[in-house]
Motif scaffolding. Structure first.
Motif, PDB file in Angstrom:
ATOM      1  N   GLU A   1      -2.084 -20.871 -28.692  1.00  0.00           N
ATOM      2  CA  GLU A   1      -0.996 -20.662 -29.643  1.00  0.00           C
ATOM      3  C   GLU A   1       0.362 -20.715 -28.934  1.00  0.00           C
ATOM      4  N   CYS A   2       1.319 -21.382 -29.554  1.00  0.00           N
ATOM      5  CA  CYS A   2       2.695 -21.553 -29.022  1.00  0.00           C
ATOM      6  C   CYS A   2       2.728 -22.384 -27.742  1.00  0.00           C
ATOM      7  N   ALA A   3       1.692 -23.161 -27.510  1.00  0.00           N
ATOM      8  CA  ALA A   3       1.647 -23.965 -26.290  1.00  0.00           C
ATOM      9  C   ALA A   3       1.727 -25.453 -26.616  1.00  0.00           C
ATOM     10  N   MET A   4       2.148 -26.208 -25.589  1.00  0.00           N
ATOM     11  CA  MET A   4       2.177 -27.659 -25.692  1.00  0.00           C
ATOM     12  C   MET A   4       1.323 -28.216 -24.564  1.00  0.00           C
ATOM     13  N   LYS A   5       0.620 -29.271 -24.829  1.00  0.00           N
ATOM     14  CA  LYS A   5      -0.242 -29.887 -23.816  1.00  0.00           C
ATOM     15  C   LYS A   5      -0.069 -31.398 -23.901  1.00  0.00           C
ATOM     16  N   LEU A   6       0.296 -31.983 -22.763  1.00  0.00           N
ATOM     17  CA  LEU A   6       0.491 -33.433 -22.722  1.00  0.00           C
ATOM     18  C   LEU A   6      -0.810 -34.112 -22.333  1.00  0.00           C
ATOM     19  N   VAL A   7      -1.209 -35.092 -23.126  1.00  0.00           N
ATOM     20  CA  VAL A   7      -2.412 -35.868 -22.823  1.00  0.00           C
ATOM     21  C   VAL A   7      -2.042 -37.348 -22.956  1.00  0.00           C
ATOM     22  N   ARG A   8      -2.925 -38.203 -22.469  1.00  0.00           N
ATOM     23  CA  ARG A   8      -2.718 -39.638 -22.660  1.00  0.00           C
ATOM     24  C   ARG A   8      -3.835 -40.178 -23.517  1.00  0.00           C
ATOM     25  N   VAL A   9      -3.463 -40.961 -24.500  1.00  0.00           N
ATOM     26  CA  VAL A   9      -4.447 -41.640 -25.323  1.00  0.00           C
ATOM     27  C   VAL A   9      -4.190 -43.125 -25.120  1.00  0.00           C
ATOM     28  N   GLU A  10      -5.161 -43.767 -24.443  1.00  0.00           N
ATOM     29  CA  GLU A  10      -4.931 -45.131 -23.967  1.00  0.00           C
ATOM     30  C   GLU A  10      -3.650 -45.107 -23.141  1.00  0.00           C
ATOM     31  N   ASP A  11      -2.619 -45.860 -23.475  1.00  0.00           N
ATOM     32  CA  ASP A  11      -1.410 -45.832 -22.647  1.00  0.00           C
ATOM     33  C   ASP A  11      -0.306 -44.975 -23.246  1.00  0.00           C
ATOM     34  N   SER A  12      -0.601 -44.252 -24.288  1.00  0.00           N
ATOM     35  CA  SER A  12       0.446 -43.496 -24.975  1.00  0.00           C
ATOM     36  C   SER A  12       0.434 -42.019 -24.601  1.00  0.00           C
ATOM     37  N   PRO A  13       1.619 -41.466 -24.260  1.00  0.00           N
ATOM     38  CA  PRO A  13       1.702 -40.031 -24.000  1.00  0.00           C
ATOM     39  C   PRO A  13       1.761 -39.274 -25.322  1.00  0.00           C
ATOM     40  N   VAL A  14       0.785 -38.410 -25.521  1.00  0.00           N
ATOM     41  CA  VAL A  14       0.693 -37.657 -26.771  1.00  0.00           C
ATOM     42  C   VAL A  14       0.845 -36.172 -26.446  1.00  0.00           C
ATOM     43  N   LEU A  15       1.731 -35.527 -27.162  1.00  0.00           N
ATOM     44  CA  LEU A  15       1.950 -34.101 -26.958  1.00  0.00           C
ATOM     45  C   LEU A  15       1.246 -33.335 -28.074  1.00  0.00           C
ATOM     46  N   LEU A  16       0.313 -32.485 -27.658  1.00  0.00           N
ATOM     47  CA  LEU A  16      -0.383 -31.619 -28.614  1.00  0.00           C
ATOM     48  C   LEU A  16       0.338 -30.277 -28.641  1.00  0.00           C
ATOM     49  N   ILE A  17       0.541 -29.762 -29.823  1.00  0.00           N
ATOM     50  CA  ILE A  17       1.263 -28.502 -29.997  1.00  0.00           C
ATOM     51  C   ILE A  17       0.473 -27.630 -30.956  1.00  0.00           C
ATOM     52  N   LYS A  18       0.327 -26.357 -30.576  1.00  0.00           N
ATOM     53  CA  LYS A  18      -0.284 -25.407 -31.503  1.00  0.00           C
ATOM     54  C   LYS A  18       0.748 -24.338 -31.824  1.00  0.00           C
ATOM     55  N   LYS A  19       1.063 -24.220 -33.091  1.00  0.00           N
ATOM     56  CA  LYS A  19       2.090 -23.272 -33.516  1.00  0.00           C
ATOM     57  C   LYS A  19       1.695 -22.727 -34.883  1.00  0.00           C
ATOM     58  N   SER A  20       1.777 -21.416 -35.022  1.00  0.00           N
ATOM     59  CA  SER A  20       1.402 -20.762 -36.282  1.00  0.00           C
ATOM     60  C   SER A  20       0.001 -21.189 -36.716  1.00  0.00           C
ATOM     61  N   ASP A  21      -0.882 -21.322 -35.733  1.00  0.00           N
ATOM     62  CA  ASP A  21      -2.271 -21.708 -35.960  1.00  0.00           C
ATOM     63  C   ASP A  21      -2.419 -23.116 -36.539  1.00  0.00           C
ATOM     64  N   LYS A  22      -1.374 -23.921 -36.435  1.00  0.00           N
ATOM     65  CA  LYS A  22      -1.436 -25.324 -36.857  1.00  0.00           C
ATOM     66  C   LYS A  22      -1.338 -26.198 -35.608  1.00  0.00           C
ATOM     67  N   ILE A  23      -1.985 -27.345 -35.682  1.00  0.00           N
ATOM     68  CA  ILE A  23      -1.939 -28.282 -34.572  1.00  0.00           C
ATOM     69  C   ILE A  23      -1.114 -29.498 -34.990  1.00  0.00           C
ATOM     70  N   PHE A  24      -0.292 -29.966 -34.059  1.00  0.00           N
ATOM     71  CA  PHE A  24       0.491 -31.177 -34.268  1.00  0.00           C
ATOM     72  C   PHE A  24       0.241 -32.096 -33.079  1.00  0.00           C
TER      73      PHE A  24
END
Ligand code: FES
Length: 110
Positions: free
Chosen positions: A22-45
């Motif tokens: 919760e309230c964290a961001m995590k950077l991952v790569r999907v193929e060649d794209s940098p994707v930022l995962l965010i969990k906030k208020s129990d929702k994922i973006f």
């Protein structure tokens, strides 16, 4: 149980769900794209890590409620809509995601 942002079929597993706190961001790569995962208020973006203004990395930014603030020029984007607060026609890129078998799966634009 499977939770989805939208129905689709070709997702890529990127992270264990338990590793996104919760309230964290995590950077991952999907193929060649940098994707930022965010969990906030129990929702994922899942968003493109590159700011639509000048390409700075959102991963160095901050969260203000459900708004992500870019670290370079402090543009504020609503995570729900993707819209820049001062000019809603400018949007960050959001990705579809789902949770399956304890993992977060992301689907890139085709
Ligand atoms: S690059 Fe993000 S606000 Fe300018």
């Amino acid at each position: 149980m499977e939770r989805k942002s939208e129905k689709t079929s070709s997702f890529v597993p990127v992270l264990e769900e338990k590793d996104l706190k919760e309230c964290a961001m995590k950077l991952v790569r999907v193929e060649d794209s940098p994707v930022l995962l965010i969990k906030k208020s129990d929702k994922i973006f899942a968003i493109d890590n590159r700011c639509p203004h000048m390409g700075c990395c959102f991963s160095g930014g901050t969260l203000d409620g459900l708004v992500i603030v870019c670290p370079c020029h402090e543009w504020r984007f609503n995570l729900r809509t993707g819209e820049y607060e001062d000019e809603p026609s400018i949007k960050l890129t959001k990705y579809e995601w789902k949770i399956k078998a304890g993992k977060i799966w992301v689907k890139l634009e085709e």
